[in-house]
Enzyme design. Sequence first.
Site, PDB file in Angstrom:
ATOM      1  N   ARG A  61       0.798  -1.222   0.000  1.00  0.00           N
ATOM      2  CA  ARG A  61       0.000   0.000   0.000  1.00  0.00           C
ATOM      3  C   ARG A  61       0.834   1.277   0.000  1.00  0.00           C
ATOM      4  O   ARG A  61       0.606   2.186  -0.788  1.00  0.00           O
ATOM      5  CB  ARG A  61      -0.911   0.066   1.233  1.00  0.00           C
ATOM      6  CG  ARG A  61      -2.236  -0.600   1.079  1.00  0.00           C
ATOM      7  CD  ARG A  61      -2.698  -1.081   2.422  1.00  0.00           C
ATOM      8  NE  ARG A  61      -1.775  -2.101   2.879  1.00  0.00           N
ATOM      9  CZ  ARG A  61      -1.908  -3.391   2.562  1.00  0.00           C
ATOM     10  NH1 ARG A  61      -2.908  -3.790   1.866  1.00  0.00           N
ATOM     11  NH2 ARG A  61      -1.007  -4.265   2.952  1.00  0.00           N
ATOM     12  N   THR A  62       1.801   1.342   0.911  1.00  0.00           N
ATOM     13  CA  THR A  62       2.514   2.613   1.080  1.00  0.00           C
ATOM     14  C   THR A  62       3.268   2.978  -0.203  1.00  0.00           C
ATOM     15  O   THR A  62       3.143   4.084  -0.718  1.00  0.00           O
ATOM     16  CB  THR A  62       3.468   2.539   2.286  1.00  0.00           C
ATOM     17  OG1 THR A  62       2.726   2.112   3.421  1.00  0.00           O
ATOM     18  CG2 THR A  62       4.098   3.886   2.573  1.00  0.00           C
ATOM     19  N   LYS A  91      26.393  -4.162  -2.068  1.00  0.00           N
ATOM     20  CA  LYS A  91      27.846  -4.011  -2.197  1.00  0.00           C
ATOM     21  C   LYS A  91      28.429  -3.328  -0.964  1.00  0.00           C
ATOM     22  O   LYS A  91      29.613  -3.020  -0.924  1.00  0.00           O
ATOM     23  CB  LYS A  91      28.172  -3.167  -3.437  1.00  0.00           C
ATOM     24  CG  LYS A  91      27.628  -3.737  -4.716  1.00  0.00           C
ATOM     25  CD  LYS A  91      27.946  -2.799  -5.871  1.00  0.00           C
ATOM     26  CE  LYS A  91      27.207  -3.218  -7.122  1.00  0.00           C
ATOM     27  NZ  LYS A  91      27.210  -2.149  -8.128  1.00  0.00           N
ATOM     28  N   ARG A 112      11.555   3.880   3.248  1.00  0.00           N
ATOM     29  CA  ARG A 112      11.183   2.896   4.280  1.00  0.00           C
ATOM     30  C   ARG A 112      12.428   2.101   4.626  1.00  0.00           C
ATOM     31  O   ARG A 112      13.104   1.584   3.733  1.00  0.00           O
ATOM     32  CB  ARG A 112      10.082   1.961   3.788  1.00  0.00           C
ATOM     33  CG  ARG A 112       9.870   0.809   4.767  1.00  0.00           C
ATOM     34  CD  ARG A 112       8.636   0.017   4.480  1.00  0.00           C
ATOM     35  NE  ARG A 112       7.442   0.766   4.819  1.00  0.00           N
ATOM     36  CZ  ARG A 112       6.212   0.245   4.802  1.00  0.00           C
ATOM     37  NH1 ARG A 112       6.042  -1.017   4.459  1.00  0.00           N
ATOM     38  NH2 ARG A 112       5.164   0.975   5.121  1.00  0.00           N
ATOM     39  N   HIS A 140       5.473   5.876  11.516  1.00  0.00           N
ATOM     40  CA  HIS A 140       4.937   5.791  10.151  1.00  0.00           C
ATOM     41  C   HIS A 140       3.966   6.978  10.026  1.00  0.00           C
ATOM     42  O   HIS A 140       2.756   6.805  10.021  1.00  0.00           O
ATOM     43  CB  HIS A 140       4.218   4.449  10.003  1.00  0.00           C
ATOM     44  CG  HIS A 140       3.886   4.049   8.597  1.00  0.00           C
ATOM     45  ND1 HIS A 140       3.946   4.919   7.524  1.00  0.00           N
ATOM     46  CD2 HIS A 140       3.484   2.858   8.080  1.00  0.00           C
ATOM     47  CE1 HIS A 140       3.595   4.277   6.428  1.00  0.00           C
ATOM     48  NE2 HIS A 140       3.315   3.030   6.735  1.00  0.00           N
TER      49      HIS A 140
END
Length: 316
Positions: A61-62, A91, A112, A140
């Site tokens: 969703r986000t 890396k 995120r 959030h």
Amino acid sequence: MKIQHLIEIQQFKSPEMLENIFQLTDRMEEGELSGNFEGLLLSNHPRKKILASLFYEPSTRTRLSFESAMKRLNGEVLTTEHALQFSSVTKGETLVDTIRVVGSYADLIVLRHYEEGAAKQAAEISPIPIINAGDGCGQHPTQALLDMYTIKKELGRIKNLNVAFVGDLLYGRTVHSLAYLLARQEGIRMYLVSPEQIRMPRDILNYLDEHHILYEETSEIEEWISSIDILYVTRIQKERFRNVFEYQQVEKTYTINNELVSRMKEDARIMHPLPRVGEISMEVDSDPRAAYFKQAQNGLFLRMALLKLLLDAKEE
Ligand code: NCD
């Protein structure tokens, strides 16, 4: 709006800031319905704005709602799904270096990350705005905004509410942000419902105390279910537990079903940030009080409003 980065929800200090973004969210939805986006799209001079979404943890969703929001505003999107596996992080590149570089490719970063504090750290060195789309067990903030918008839309008010948070209050970042935001409203009473092991963190309880919020920590649902306006259910955050055994002790503690819902007020609402993994039975979905899919839909319009506010403010 006078913020450059959105890292934690406490940045939304005044009622006017909330009102401002909620009004624009309404206008975004009206625009979608009428097809008239006059004054709502991003200004594309001298070129289209670019959003980079950097996701080091899974999301449906986000990420998709941010990307859809940016495209609907006539902007462009650069995306790295599974940044952990597919970007230069494999890396050994640090987050700070990645942000510096992506900061020269885009106009705004939606981040995120699995570590609490990562968004703040990124904002300290980023040349462009950062939006925290979830930092580990931290916060959030955009979810809290869309949750609050949903409450307002569904109940017509964001004060004088009895709110129950049910589930993983320790690791669930959406409840953290929403609790901070609700604490600034008048007449809020909270029931913090969870197994002992996953209670609300101390710093949030302190914040509730400072703001004179009445709250009760409990493991029981039965006693208060008929008095609440908002039932905010969350997933037990399996991935945050130290081991499977600790998770198994608390999984499946709560299941919201029609029998329980039948004891709720007629005009109450059931919310969930999603994904759910069994804590709300599917039979509840057809109850008019179930608001979780509307919540996800509202997220799109709210994020359109937020992007417009942040990117336009940058231009001024
Ligand atoms: C939440 C999250 O990522 O914190 N999901 C979301 O953004 N809607 C909730 C969760 O994962 O349980």
